[in-house]
Design a protein around this motif. Structure first.
Motif: not given
Length: 580
Positions: A490-509
């Motif tokens: 799960y990569w919502p991306g809403y809070d990753d603004v102005n970074t070079a990452l999409l943070t995964e939220k479940t810890g499974r990927a």
């Protein structure tokens, strides 16, 4: 002399104005018996006794009452706080019943506390949360209660500490209540009516069902009879009455659901009127979940030559889908340029190159979208190039009797003309060593694409069509989500603004790493299919069933103790203003 004449003129003028005012006030006051007398007497005067009549009508739909416009209830809104969209319960955790709502109306707490979420009243938790009847008795104020119902269940479990009169049907209940109200000294009176629900179950609910309209009209007449019996009391001029008319549950509906909040559940959509001759009209409209914007940030993916924005996972084996497993992939996508037309750019893939070899890639074609894979022919959705956000869902179902690949757009299985949204799959294995990729995929597509993507979700289960309609538009997912355990990335991306990452939220990927001249788009838009988070306060913009007891206690002058742990709140009606 001129001074004396001026004084005389002013005196005559004041007398004339006073006479006109009295005439006008008398004319306007005909619809409000005893209003002036009651309003001017002190609230805590020993001559005034506060009293309440609560009428609970099973199956009374708020929208239906608004459509039918029953004559007497409509008249009472002139002196009432009314809503045609009150809530039996603000959650969607269980299917409400008339019984569960009645338990809430008489305890002032929700089903989690009173334990009633079916028709079984034997589990009612009166030890911690007594009914209003019991509470009035326990606090020792000398207030008496009466309860009129056709239900043995209600009488036995809810009617403790009230004088209960049980009737065979609504007519006998009304007759008993009218007789009692005419002379009895009870301070809290509850009338429970079941006929509207019985008619609704047999014929249907709503303004288009004549039998239901007749049943609501009959209740309207019965409420008038109850109110008139109160006004005919010899002691009425020394009493301060509040009349509450509200639903058990609302209607049972087979209409397609488009609002998946509590407001979209017809059974929770109820009617509430709080009437007193001292009130003026106050209508509380039901808010719409469709008015809540989808707000946040998303990665902007551009495809210009040698300048592409691409997100990739490091683990090349992640999301290999094998030969026989089920999967669901959902993401939100928006054409940044309305009416854009692109030739085969991929936007999500696990494949070395688009449109060939083992794996799959989702792509844009003109203004619509599709998926190409090594296990099936191509499946397509409709045009999505309107410059608005869309939810795109792909379901791979290979574990059942009919193996298929499906695509859904905003909860529908619509497809562009001449294409299909469902194709049969073969037994091929999808495993490969290409990374899961968002954005440009080498060797395919033109370089003009300009899109935004967010809220990417991958599940190891095949959603049903109903589940896609219900959950495909959910914008924020957490551990309360019903399929959290199936969510593998799960990569919502809403809070990753102005970074070079999409943070995964479940810890499974793992996280996506973004390469290229990444930019972010911010948005605050109304999207009909999407379901943004809604705070509890949103559902408290109209009276809930838990609020009715709070209002009753307040009217009776009973201080609600914090130790009671009630869930309700007070509502302020508009009062008529009379100036001397």
């Amino acid at each position: 002399m001129k001074l004396n004449m001026k004084k005389s003129f002013n005196l005559y003028n004041k007398i004339a104005v006073g006479i006109v005012t009295l005439v006008l006030f008398g004319a306007c006051n005909k619809d409000f018996p005893n209003l002036l007398q009651n309003f001017n007497e002190a609230k805590d005067s020993p001559e005034i006794r506060d009293k309440v009549l609560l009428v609970i009508v099973d199956g009374l739909s708020g929208p239906a009452v608004q459509d039918i416009e029953p004559a007497n209830l409509t008249t009472y809104t002139r002196n009432g706080l009314v809503t045609y969209g009150s809530l039996a319960d603000p959650t969607t955790d269980f299917e409400v019943t008339n019984t569960s709502v009645a338990a809430t109306l008489l305890t002032g707490v929700n089903s989690v506390k009173n334990k009633v979420n079916t028709d079984d009243l034997s589990v009612l938790n009166t030890a911690e949360y007594p009914t209003i009847f019991s509470q009035l008795k326990n606090i020792g104020t000398g207030r008496k209660s009466t309860f009129f119902t056709t239900s043995d269940n209600y009488a036995n479990y809810l009617g403790k500490d009230a004088v209960v009169a049980k009737g065979a049907d609504d007519k006998t209940v009304i007759a008993s209540a009218i007789k009692n109200l005419s002379t009895d000294s009870a301070d809290f009176n509850v009338v429970h009516l079941a006929q509207v629900e019985q008619v609704g179950r047999q014929y249907g609910f709503g303004k288009t069902v004549p039998q239901y309209v007749d049943a609501v009209t009959e209740v309207d007449k019965q409420v008038k009879e109850l109110v008139e019996s109160i006004k005919a009391r010899q002691s009425y001029s020394h009493e301060n009455w509040l009349v509450v008319v509200t639903s058990g549950k609302g209607a049972t509906s087979t209409d397609p659901v488009t609002d998946f909040t509590a407001f979209g559940d017809a059974k929770r959509d109820t009617y509430t009127l709080m009437y007193s001759p001292k009130f003026s009209r106050k209508i509380l409209p039901r808010p719409s979940a469709k008015d809540i914007p989808f707000a946040g940030n998303a990665t902007r993916y551009t495809y210009a030559s040698n300048n592409q924005v691409v997100s990739k996972l490091d683990d090349l084996n992640k999301f290999n889908m094998g030969a026989g497993s089920d999967w669901t992939i959902t993401l939100f996508l928006k054409y940044n340029v309305a009416n854009g037309s692109y030739v085969y750019p991929s936007f999500l893939s696990k494949r070395a190159a688009g449109f060939g070899g083992v794996g799959w890639n989702m792509f844009l074609e003109g203004g619509y979208w599709g998926i190409n894979s090594s296990i099936a022919g191509q499946a397509f959705g409709p045009n999505i190039n309107d410059g608005e956000w869309h939810a795109l869902t792909t379901v791979i179902k290979r574990s059942g009797s009919q193996d298929s690949l499906y695509v859904f757009t905003d909860g529908t299985n619509a497809s562009v003309s001449g294409k299909v949204s469902q194709v049969t799959v073969n037994a091929n294995n999808l495993d490969n060593t290409a990374p899961l990729t968002i954005g440009y995929l080498g060797s395919d597509g033109n370089t003009n694409a300009d899109i935004s993507i967010c809220n990417v979700q991958i599940y190891n289960r095949a959603f049903t069509f109903d589940e896609v309609k219900r959950y495909g538009g959910v914008t924020h997912i957490d551990q309360t989500f019903p399929f959290w355990n199936d969510l593998q990335g799960y990569w919502p991306g809403y809070d990753d603004v102005n970074t070079a990452l999409l943070t995964e939220k479940t810890g499974r990927a793992g996280n996506f790493k973004i390469k290229g001249p990444v930019t972010w788009t911010s948005f605050n838009e109304l999207v009909p299919f999407f379901q943004p988070p809604i705070s509890e306060s949103f559902f408290r913009q109209v009276p809930n069933a838990v609020d009715v007891p709070f209002m009753i206690y307040q009217w009776l002058g009973v201080t609600v103790q914090s130790s009671w742990n009630l869930d309700g709140k007070s509502w302020s009606p508009n009062y008529t203003q009379i100036r001397n």
